[in-house]
Write an enzyme that holds these catalytic residues in place. Structure first.
Site, PDB file in Angstrom:
ATOM      1  N   SER A   1       0.810  -1.230   0.000  1.00 42.79           N
ATOM      2  CA  SER A   1       0.000   0.000   0.000  1.00 42.79           C
ATOM      3  C   SER A   1       0.839   1.273   0.000  1.00 42.79           C
ATOM      4  CB  SER A   1      -0.957  -0.040   1.184  1.00 42.79           C
ATOM      5  OG  SER A   1      -1.744  -1.194   1.035  1.00 42.79           O
TER       6      SER A   1
ATOM      7  N   ARG B   1       7.572   6.111  -4.360  1.00 40.41           N
ATOM      8  CA  ARG B   1       8.098   6.712  -3.128  1.00 40.41           C
ATOM      9  C   ARG B   1       7.389   6.065  -1.941  1.00 40.41           C
ATOM     10  NH1 ARG B   1       5.333  10.833  -5.608  1.00 40.41           N
ATOM     11  NH2 ARG B   1       3.182  11.089  -4.918  1.00 40.41           N
TER      12      ARG B   1
ATOM     13  N   ASP C   1      -4.022  -1.687  -1.249  1.00 34.06           N
ATOM     14  CA  ASP C   1      -5.127  -1.996  -0.330  1.00 34.06           C
ATOM     15  C   ASP C   1      -6.469  -1.436  -0.812  1.00 34.06           C
ATOM     16  OD1 ASP C   1      -4.309   0.597   0.174  1.00 34.06           O
ATOM     17  OD2 ASP C   1      -4.163   0.370   2.342  1.00 34.06           O
TER      18      ASP C   1
HETATM   19  C1  BGC Z   1      -0.485   5.026   0.185  1.00 32.32           C
HETATM   20  C2  BGC Z   1      -1.526   4.262  -0.606  1.00 32.32           C
HETATM   21  C3  BGC Z   1      -2.437   3.484   0.326  1.00 32.32           C
HETATM   22  C4  BGC Z   1      -3.010   4.388   1.399  1.00 32.32           C
HETATM   23  C5  BGC Z   1      -3.899   3.661   2.381  1.00 32.32           C
HETATM   24  C6  BGC Z   1      -1.142   5.841   1.293  1.00 32.32           C
HETATM   25  O1  BGC Z   1      -0.167   6.439   2.089  1.00 32.32           O
HETATM   26  O2  BGC Z   1       0.250   5.877  -0.656  1.00 32.32           O
HETATM   27  O3  BGC Z   1      -0.898   3.388  -1.509  1.00 32.32           O
HETATM   28  O4  BGC Z   1      -3.461   2.900  -0.420  1.00 32.32           O
HETATM   29  O5  BGC Z   1      -1.941   5.002   2.116  1.00 32.32           O
HETATM   30  O6  BGC Z   1      -3.225   2.638   3.036  1.00 32.32           O
END
Ligand code: BGC
Length: 497
Positions: free
Chosen positions: A161, A176, A215
């Protein structure tokens, strides 16, 4: 002047200052409109071929997920699912039963602090840890799937995620880190390969990481699987799953986009998909990065301090830093320290240095504490007193607690109002409220804030009604909590990989 009137004066000064702060955190109808239309523009912009700044992705990444179909609940099979998210790593086995239900066994571990440290941690350290936990899980819960320590062939879906540049369902390079990781040598690498390699060193070469997902995509798929598609089930559902979103440690959302609109996908890929009869693909928006340029987002001095001084990714994910669970407590901490520096709070501490250590420690104040304060209706705010004492070792007066509650409510309300913006924007952009099932839509959500923060969902609904959707649009939106997205969703991705 009497003791009482000195105190009365101080109390009034604090209340006046808190009035100002609450005002700064207020978002009105016209701001909601401006934010929503700018969000729609950002969705459109993110679907175009990457421009010159492609290395930095300052805009909303809008990542094609390569998932082109919604499950309908009839899918079956046994899969492994791994989930690296905010604060935990979860490895599970998921058995899809084909009737909208599933069984899931899991091993959840808090990510060790040393992996979140700034110095000296490498990709090897992180992915080796993930592989070791995978091995522990299989030995503990699935000795049946192991033969002489080696596993039988097993497909694994990996929910990762963080923003990745996805070139297909089975691979993606990290753009990143967000939410606390710093490991620099992972940026630009394929996280599937990193995980697969470490599984092999653990003797688990038959476990194949076949799908990489986010996610938010997992939440959407799992919601579709569990609720079923109304056209193909007899469940009597009358609404259509349109968005998957997370309001937890971080925030993000995904939705299905017409492949023809995803101009950033190479023409030959779009042609191939069309040949296969595919018309839509899930886009992982990474909306945490909405308006990194700060054209329309509200900005308080606390937001600036958190982004620039305390966050691991200054200048990025500025939307997330105003909304998600990781930051709500940090916003409050910054306000409290500031009010102390103005001589309006905690006068028993004469200097900054004297303040309780925990109040001076970034990210020490969790959103859970805010959730207790939010609904404290106890005599003299005893709940708040207890929470602040326990969490920060911070004694407070009754009046201070009353004002702190107002600040907490302003912070959470801004978070919920901002959270309504992407939902309204996606619904308008896709025209979902004018489609089948009389335009009734479902939003599958997961994350601690949307699930547990008191009043968050009602405030979000209030903002949806004030947004360009209006009260008629808001009534058609069904916000559903979708559980186990990262497990079931990853399994569903592994199934189609
Ligand atoms: C991430 C996402 C993720 C979200 C929720 C963010 O900081 O960049 O990829 O889906 O958090 O977990």
């Amino acid at each position: 002047m009497s003791f009482e009137s000195v105190h009365g004066k101080k109390d009034k000064a604090l209340s006046r200052r808190v009035d100002e702060i609450c005002k700064e955190f207020t978002i009105d109808k016209s701001e909601l409109e401006e934010l929503t239309y700018h969000f729609i523009d950002s969705l459109e912009a993110g679907l175009q071929p990457l421009g010159k700044d492609q290395g930095t992705y300052r805009n909303m990444p809008m990542i094609p997920s390569f998932v082109t179909d919604k499950p309908n609940g009839t899918e079956t099979g046994l899969f492994l699912a791994a989930d690296l998210g905010g604060t935990n790593f979860r490895i599970c086995s998921v058995e899809l039963r084909g009737d909208h239900t599933f069984t899931l066994q899991q091993l959840k571990s808090a990510i060790p602090d040393e992996l979140l440290e700034e110095e000296g941690v490498s990709s090897h350290d992180l992915f080796n840890y993930l592989a070791r936990r995978t091995s522990v899980f299989l030995r503990k819960y699935h000795p049946d799937l192991l033969e002489n320590g080696e596993s039988k062939p097993l497909k694994l879906g990996f929910t990762f995620s963080y923003p990745v540049d996805q070139k297909g369902l089975g691979s993606g390079t990290l753009i990143r880190w967000t939410k606390g990781f710093h490991i620099q040598d992972t940026v630009g690498k394929d996280v599937v390969q990193l995980y697969q390699k470490e599984l092999e060193t653990q003797g688990l070469s038959s476990v194949r990481v076949v799908a990489l997902t986010n996610d938010t995509v997992g939440t959407f798929l799992s919601h579709c699987y569990s609720s079923g598609d109304a056209t193909s089930s007899l469940s009597g559902e009358i609404s259509d799953p349109v968005i998957g979103c997370i309001f937890g440690t971080g925030t993000n959302g995904c939705y299905m986009e017409e492949i023809d609109n995803i101009k950033k996908l190479p023409q030959e890929v779009r042609d191939q998909l069309r040949k296969e009869g595919k018309t839509r693909m899930i886009i992982n928006t990474e909306w945490g990065s909405f308006d990194n340029e700060l054209k329309v987002l509200p900005v308080t001095k606390y937001d600036v301090a958190i982004d620039q001084q305390y966050s691991t990714n200054p200048g990025y994910h500025l939307f997330e830093k105003r909304i998600s669970g990781m930051f709500l407590g940090e916003i409050l901490r910054n306000v409290l320290v500031d009010l102390h520096s103005e001589g309006l709070l905690f006068s028993q501490y004469k200097t900054y240095e004297q303040l309780p250590h925990r109040l001076k420690t970034p990210f020490k104040l969790s959103s859970e504490v805010l959730s207790h304060i939010e609904i404290d209706d106890s005599t003299d705010f005893r709940e708040t007193e207890l929470s602040l004492n326990q969490a920060l070792r911070l004694p407070t007066t009754r009046h201070e607690r009353c004002e702190i509650q107002r600040i907490v409510r302003a912070i959470s309300r801004r978070s919920a109002f901002l959270s309504a913006v992407p939902i309204a924007a996606v619904l308008i952009k896709t025209g979902a409220l004018h489609k089948r099932f009389h335009g009734e839509v479902e939003i599958g959500c997961d994350g601690s804030v949307v699930e547990y923060y008191p009043g968050f969902r009602s405030m979000l609904r209030e903002a949806l009604a004030l947004s360009p959707l209006g009260p008629d649009g808001e009534r058609k939106v069904h916000i559903k909590i979708a559980k186990d997205g990262s497990g079931v969703g990853a399994a569903l991705c592994a199934l189609v990989a």
